[in-house]
Motif scaffolding. Structure first.
Motif, mmCIF file in Angstrom:
data_model
loop_
_atom_site.group_PDB
_atom_site.id
_atom_site.type_symbol
_atom_site.label_atom_id
_atom_site.label_comp_id
_atom_site.label_asym_id
_atom_site.label_seq_id
_atom_site.Cartn_x
_atom_site.Cartn_y
_atom_site.Cartn_z
ATOM 1 N N ILE A 119 25.020 -8.786 -20.604
ATOM 2 C CA ILE A 119 23.676 -9.015 -20.057
ATOM 3 C C ILE A 119 22.634 -8.869 -21.165
ATOM 4 C CG2 ILE A 119 21.918 -8.100 -18.489
ATOM 5 C CD1 ILE A 119 24.285 -7.353 -16.606
ATOM 6 N N GLN A 120 22.765 -7.810 -21.969
ATOM 7 C CA GLN A 120 21.795 -7.613 -23.058
ATOM 8 C C GLN A 120 21.962 -8.676 -24.143
ATOM 9 O OE1 GLN A 120 19.457 -5.935 -22.207
ATOM 10 N NE2 GLN A 120 20.362 -4.624 -20.666
ATOM 11 N N LEU A 121 23.182 -9.117 -24.371
ATOM 12 C CA LEU A 121 23.396 -10.210 -25.327
ATOM 13 C C LEU A 121 22.716 -11.487 -24.837
ATOM 14 C CD1 LEU A 121 27.124 -9.553 -26.224
ATOM 15 C CD2 LEU A 121 25.214 -9.546 -27.849
ATOM 16 N N ARG A 122 22.825 -11.747 -23.542
ATOM 17 C CA ARG A 122 22.181 -12.931 -22.960
ATOM 18 C C ARG A 122 20.661 -12.815 -23.091
ATOM 19 N NH1 ARG A 122 23.585 -12.850 -17.406
ATOM 20 N NH2 ARG A 122 25.658 -13.395 -18.099
ATOM 21 N N ARG A 123 20.144 -11.619 -22.853
ATOM 22 C CA ARG A 123 18.700 -11.416 -22.941
ATOM 23 C C ARG A 123 18.219 -11.551 -24.393
ATOM 24 N NH1 ARG A 123 16.557 -6.516 -20.584
ATOM 25 N NH2 ARG A 123 14.879 -7.725 -19.662
ATOM 26 N N ALA A 124 19.006 -11.028 -25.339
ATOM 27 C CA ALA A 124 18.652 -11.170 -26.758
ATOM 28 C C ALA A 124 18.640 -12.647 -27.157
ATOM 29 C CB ALA A 124 19.639 -10.384 -27.625
ATOM 30 N N SER A 125 19.584 -13.393 -26.626
ATOM 31 C CA SER A 125 19.627 -14.831 -26.888
ATOM 32 C C SER A 125 18.368 -15.507 -26.343
ATOM 33 C CB SER A 125 20.887 -15.430 -26.262
ATOM 34 O OG SER A 125 20.976 -16.801 -26.531
ATOM 35 N N ALA A 126 17.957 -15.104 -25.156
ATOM 36 C CA ALA A 126 16.737 -15.669 -24.561
ATOM 37 C C ALA A 126 15.506 -15.310 -25.389
ATOM 38 C CB ALA A 126 16.571 -15.185 -23.121
ATOM 39 N N ILE A 127 15.479 -14.090 -25.922
ATOM 40 C CA ILE A 127 14.363 -13.687 -26.796
ATOM 41 C C ILE A 127 14.302 -14.598 -28.006
ATOM 42 C CG2 ILE A 127 13.623 -11.877 -28.421
ATOM 43 C CD1 ILE A 127 14.556 -9.833 -26.243
ATOM 44 N N ARG A 128 15.459 -14.876 -28.577
ATOM 45 C CA ARG A 128 15.491 -15.758 -29.753
ATOM 46 C C ARG A 128 15.004 -17.157 -29.408
ATOM 47 N NH1 ARG A 128 20.565 -17.604 -33.588
ATOM 48 N NH2 ARG A 128 19.271 -18.153 -35.380
ATOM 49 N N HIS A 129 15.459 -17.685 -28.283
ATOM 50 C CA HIS A 129 15.090 -19.053 -27.918
ATOM 51 C C HIS A 129 13.624 -19.170 -27.516
ATOM 52 C CE1 HIS A 129 19.015 -20.813 -28.481
ATOM 53 N NE2 HIS A 129 19.512 -19.703 -27.969
ATOM 54 N N LYS A 130 13.089 -18.143 -26.881
ATOM 55 C CA LYS A 130 11.670 -18.167 -26.518
ATOM 56 C C LYS A 130 10.795 -18.010 -27.762
ATOM 57 C CE LYS A 130 11.996 -16.665 -21.770
ATOM 58 N NZ LYS A 130 11.387 -15.818 -20.741
ATOM 59 N N GLY A 131 11.218 -17.140 -28.683
ATOM 60 C CA GLY A 131 10.538 -16.993 -29.967
ATOM 61 C C GLY A 131 9.141 -16.400 -29.921
ATOM 62 N N HIS A 132 8.802 -15.635 -28.895
ATOM 63 C CA HIS A 132 7.464 -15.053 -28.809
ATOM 64 C C HIS A 132 7.150 -14.161 -30.014
ATOM 65 C CE1 HIS A 132 6.729 -16.687 -24.893
ATOM 66 N NE2 HIS A 132 7.714 -16.008 -24.323
ATOM 67 N N TYR A 133 8.162 -13.545 -30.590
ATOM 68 C CA TYR A 133 7.960 -12.668 -31.748
ATOM 69 C C TYR A 133 7.433 -13.431 -32.962
ATOM 70 C CZ TYR A 133 12.543 -14.601 -32.855
ATOM 71 O OH TYR A 133 13.578 -15.459 -33.090
ATOM 72 N N LYS A 134 7.564 -14.752 -32.957
ATOM 73 C CA LYS A 134 7.053 -15.583 -34.056
ATOM 74 C C LYS A 134 5.577 -15.917 -33.890
ATOM 75 C CE LYS A 134 11.480 -17.969 -34.534
ATOM 76 N NZ LYS A 134 12.148 -19.283 -34.439
ATOM 77 N N ASP A 135 5.039 -15.654 -32.728
ATOM 78 C CA ASP A 135 3.662 -16.009 -32.391
ATOM 79 C C ASP A 135 2.742 -14.821 -32.674
ATOM 80 O OD1 ASP A 135 1.225 -16.603 -31.219
ATOM 81 O OD2 ASP A 135 2.074 -17.209 -29.291
ATOM 82 N N PRO A 136 1.923 -14.903 -33.734
ATOM 83 C CA PRO A 136 1.034 -13.783 -34.065
ATOM 84 C C PRO A 136 0.097 -13.406 -32.912
ATOM 85 C CG PRO A 136 1.061 -15.386 -35.841
ATOM 86 C CD PRO A 136 1.808 -16.003 -34.693
ATOM 87 N N GLY A 137 -0.354 -14.379 -32.145
ATOM 88 C CA GLY A 137 -1.225 -14.094 -31.009
ATOM 89 C C GLY A 137 -0.499 -13.297 -29.938
ATOM 90 N N PHE A 138 0.736 -13.666 -29.651
ATOM 91 C CA PHE A 138 1.541 -12.934 -28.669
ATOM 92 C C PHE A 138 1.730 -11.497 -29.126
ATOM 93 C CE2 PHE A 138 5.430 -11.281 -26.867
ATOM 94 C CZ PHE A 138 5.408 -11.718 -25.554
ATOM 95 N N MET A 139 2.101 -11.324 -30.386
ATOM 96 C CA MET A 139 2.370 -9.984 -30.899
ATOM 97 C C MET A 139 1.089 -9.137 -30.935
ATOM 98 S SD MET A 139 5.566 -9.955 -31.069
ATOM 99 C CE MET A 139 5.697 -8.296 -31.732
ATOM 100 N N GLU A 140 -0.029 -9.746 -31.259
ATOM 101 C CA GLU A 140 -1.294 -8.999 -31.232
ATOM 102 C C GLU A 140 -1.629 -8.578 -29.804
ATOM 103 O OE1 GLU A 140 -4.476 -6.877 -32.175
ATOM 104 O OE2 GLU A 140 -3.020 -7.680 -33.605
ATOM 105 N N ASN A 141 -1.407 -9.465 -28.847
ATOM 106 C CA ASN A 141 -1.640 -9.106 -27.445
ATOM 107 C C ASN A 141 -0.702 -7.984 -26.999
ATOM 108 O OD1 ASN A 141 -3.776 -10.845 -26.922
ATOM 109 N ND2 ASN A 141 -2.409 -12.533 -26.374
ATOM 110 N N LEU A 142 0.526 -7.991 -27.478
ATOM 111 C CA LEU A 142 1.461 -6.920 -27.153
ATOM 112 C C LEU A 142 0.941 -5.589 -27.696
ATOM 113 C CD1 LEU A 142 4.100 -5.745 -26.085
ATOM 114 C CD2 LEU A 142 5.234 -6.607 -28.152
ATOM 115 N N ARG A 143 0.482 -5.582 -28.943
ATOM 116 C CA ARG A 143 -0.057 -4.346 -29.521
ATOM 117 C C ARG A 143 -1.296 -3.879 -28.754
ATOM 118 N NH1 ARG A 143 2.136 -6.745 -34.126
ATOM 119 N NH2 ARG A 143 0.352 -8.062 -34.544
ATOM 120 N N ARG A 144 -2.139 -4.820 -28.388
ATOM 121 C CA ARG A 144 -3.400 -4.498 -27.734
ATOM 122 C C ARG A 144 -3.214 -4.045 -26.285
ATOM 123 N NH1 ARG A 144 -6.478 -9.309 -28.091
ATOM 124 N NH2 ARG A 144 -6.680 -8.836 -30.291
ATOM 125 N N HIS A 145 -2.241 -4.639 -25.570
ATOM 126 C CA HIS A 145 -2.158 -4.416 -24.126
ATOM 127 C C HIS A 145 -0.905 -3.683 -23.639
ATOM 128 C CE1 HIS A 145 -5.695 -6.883 -23.628
ATOM 129 N NE2 HIS A 145 -5.122 -7.848 -24.318
#
Length: 146
Positions: free
Chosen positions: A66-92
């Motif tokens: 299950i966690q492997l599947r979720r990690a795969s989804a994280i990679r495919h979504k790629g939100h960690y590559k988006d500076p705006g997403f990551m800034e919003n994560l830090r902020r909120h």
């Protein structure tokens, strides 16, 4: 129409009907593909640079399908590559009651107790109600309006 109980999945045109998910994934070696995807994720500088260390994430995922599947989804979504997403994560992150801390450089400090929330955040699987102020885990995200 009668379908034998020995059938694990059926393919019709571009659609796959899965009758036994575990056997279907086993036949298609999904777990192995997700393991390779996780290894690829850990090899991506853009992902690794989001964290102060990734050891806790590696332990958290382990061999769990299950966690492997979720990690795969994280990679495919790629939100960690988006500076705006990551800034919003830090902020909120606190507004979403996430157990996530950041170091002085803004990198996520991955601890065993934070991994579940880190995955929820990177999957973008949280919903905050503007009415009740409750935060909900969302198993599958489908945008209904922007």
């Amino acid at each position: 129409m009668h379908i034998s109980q020995r059938v694990d999945f059926i393919v019709a045109d571009d659609t796959i009907f899965v009758l036994n998910k575990a056997k279907f994934e086993s036949v298609l070696s999904y777990k192995q593909a997700h393991q390779e995807d996780f290894e690829g994720l850990l090899a991506e500088n853009e992902f690794v640079d989001v964290f102060s260390k990734t050891d806790a994430l590696v332990s958290y995922v382990g061999e769990n399908k299950i966690q492997l599947r979720r990690a795969s989804a994280i990679r495919h979504k790629g939100h960690y590559k988006d500076p705006g997403f990551m800034e919003n994560l830090r902020r909120h992150h606190a507004n979403y009651q996430l157990n996530i801390d950041f170091d002085e450089e803004g990198r996520i400090i991955a601890t065993p107790s934070a991994c579940k929330d880190i995955f929820q955040a990177l999957l973008d699987h949280l919903l905050a109600s503007g009415f009740s102020r409750n935060v909900y885990d969302v198993p599958d995200v489908k945008r209904v309006r922007r």
